[in-house]
Design a protein around this motif. Sequence first.
Motif, PDB file in Angstrom:
ATOM      1  N   ALA A   7       0.862  -1.178   0.000  1.00  0.00           N
ATOM      2  CA  ALA A   7       0.000   0.000   0.000  1.00  0.00           C
ATOM      3  C   ALA A   7       0.897   1.227   0.000  1.00  0.00           C
ATOM      4  N   SER A   8       0.351   2.319  -0.469  1.00  0.00           N
ATOM      5  CA  SER A   8       1.127   3.543  -0.493  1.00  0.00           C
ATOM      6  C   SER A   8       0.965   4.234   0.853  1.00  0.00           C
ATOM      7  N   HIS A  64      -4.578   6.988 -18.978  1.00  0.00           N
ATOM      8  CA  HIS A  64      -4.939   8.167 -18.191  1.00  0.00           C
ATOM      9  C   HIS A  64      -5.897   7.722 -17.080  1.00  0.00           C
ATOM     10  N   PRO A  65      -5.823   8.362 -15.881  1.00  0.00           N
ATOM     11  CA  PRO A  65      -6.759   7.948 -14.824  1.00  0.00           C
ATOM     12  C   PRO A  65      -8.229   8.010 -15.247  1.00  0.00           C
ATOM     13  N   GLN A  66      -8.567   8.882 -16.207  1.00  0.00           N
ATOM     14  CA  GLN A  66      -9.952   8.968 -16.686  1.00  0.00           C
ATOM     15  C   GLN A  66     -10.355   7.666 -17.388  1.00  0.00           C
ATOM     16  N   GLU A 203      -2.501   0.084  -5.720  1.00  0.00           N
ATOM     17  CA  GLU A 203      -3.642   0.823  -5.161  1.00  0.00           C
ATOM     18  C   GLU A 203      -4.860   0.602  -6.049  1.00  0.00           C
ATOM     19  N   ALA A 204      -6.018   1.120  -5.597  1.00  0.00           N
ATOM     20  CA  ALA A 204      -7.238   0.965  -6.396  1.00  0.00           C
ATOM     21  C   ALA A 204      -7.055   1.683  -7.731  1.00  0.00           C
ATOM     22  N   ASP A 208     -11.205   1.686 -12.670  1.00  0.00           N
ATOM     23  CA  ASP A 208     -12.075   0.569 -12.297  1.00  0.00           C
ATOM     24  C   ASP A 208     -11.845   0.306 -10.806  1.00  0.00           C
ATOM     25  N   PRO A 209     -12.638   0.961  -9.928  1.00  0.00           N
ATOM     26  CA  PRO A 209     -12.376   0.931  -8.486  1.00  0.00           C
ATOM     27  C   PRO A 209     -12.347  -0.472  -7.876  1.00  0.00           C
ATOM     28  N   ASP A 210     -12.886  -1.483  -8.588  1.00  0.00           N
ATOM     29  CA  ASP A 210     -12.838  -2.848  -8.039  1.00  0.00           C
ATOM     30  C   ASP A 210     -11.501  -3.520  -8.314  1.00  0.00           C
ATOM     31  N   ALA A 211     -10.702  -2.903  -9.191  1.00  0.00           N
ATOM     32  CA  ALA A 211      -9.438  -3.532  -9.584  1.00  0.00           C
ATOM     33  C   ALA A 211      -8.268  -2.850  -8.886  1.00  0.00           C
ATOM     34  N   GLN A 212      -7.163  -3.588  -8.756  1.00  0.00           N
ATOM     35  CA  GLN A 212      -5.927  -3.033  -8.215  1.00  0.00           C
ATOM     36  C   GLN A 212      -4.982  -2.724  -9.376  1.00  0.00           C
ATOM     37  N   ILE A 213      -4.131  -1.750  -9.181  1.00  0.00           N
ATOM     38  CA  ILE A 213      -3.181  -1.397 -10.230  1.00  0.00           C
ATOM     39  C   ILE A 213      -1.803  -1.231  -9.584  1.00  0.00           C
TER      40      ILE A 213
END
Length: 228
Positions: A7-8, A64-66, A203-204, A208-213
């Motif tokens: 985690a960050s 891009h985060p978008q 982190e999330a 796609d908030p259900d996925a980790q990156i």
Amino acid sequence: MASLNSASKPKWATVNTTLPARPLPLNSSRIPVTTDRLIIRALDAQDLDGLHSIRTQPEVMVNHPQGRIDRDLEETRPKLDLFLPPKDESHYNFAICSKATGEMIGIGGCHQLKSMFGWPAMGYMFRKEFWGQGLATEFTRAWLDMWCRLPRDEVHIEVDQRSVPDGEGKALEVMTAFTTAENLASQRVLEKSGFERFLMWEEADLRDPDAQITLVAYRFFPSKQLAN
Ligand SMILES: CC(C)(COP(=O)(O)OP(=O)(O)OC[C@H]1O[C@@H](n2cnc3c(N)ncnc32)[C@H](O)[C@@H]1OP(=O)(O)O)[C@@H](O)C(=O)NCCC(=O)NCCS
């Protein structure tokens, strides 16, 4: 050497360092810089179509985060406004144009003076037709030179200790950049331009908030560049 953190978790420390003097040069006083194949110039209200054409390429926006293209010109407009007067003191971001044709082929520079590690952050996006020709590396090297030549002030700021080799106290100034672990092209651009990797973490995924990156953080030391 980068380590993978699950985690960050920032570890804030106050350091004495330098940063480009404020106010930064306003768009109206930024003199265009020319490289072998590029013109790096201040952004302008006329760049709306140019920025829209970059931000409507799915291959560009996937990183891009978008995570998706802009819907229409009205969605792109506020993205450009962030870099136009009266907000031009708070960034050092530029239009990247083809020297041969004058057309805008990318955008890049410092879009954030205080990123998640407390230091400025830089980045870039190019239209896909111009990938794979060394243009992002040509831009990044030239832009770092522009950044390093800005006058400096001594500052006392809070930064994430993981971003500085020396910990608390006096620290060499840092410029940061971030990529996803998958974005090997961008990592290569940063490494060829003098950045070193210092941290990887998960982190999330904002796309796609259900996925980790997995993200990778890079740092560059302006004072080392000036010494060369
Ligand atoms: C990332 C981006 C700026 C790269 O632009 P570019 O002009 O193609 O970059 P360059 O040609 O200067 O350098 C790319 C390097 O990555 C390498 N590369 C490209 N794809 C690669 C891959 N899949 N795996 C490994 N290396 C790769 C290239 O071979 C080149 O290295 P080399 O010169 O040693 O051969 C461009 O792809 C882009 O705009 N992408 C969308 C936006 C983006 O991702 N921005 C960065 C967000 S952190």
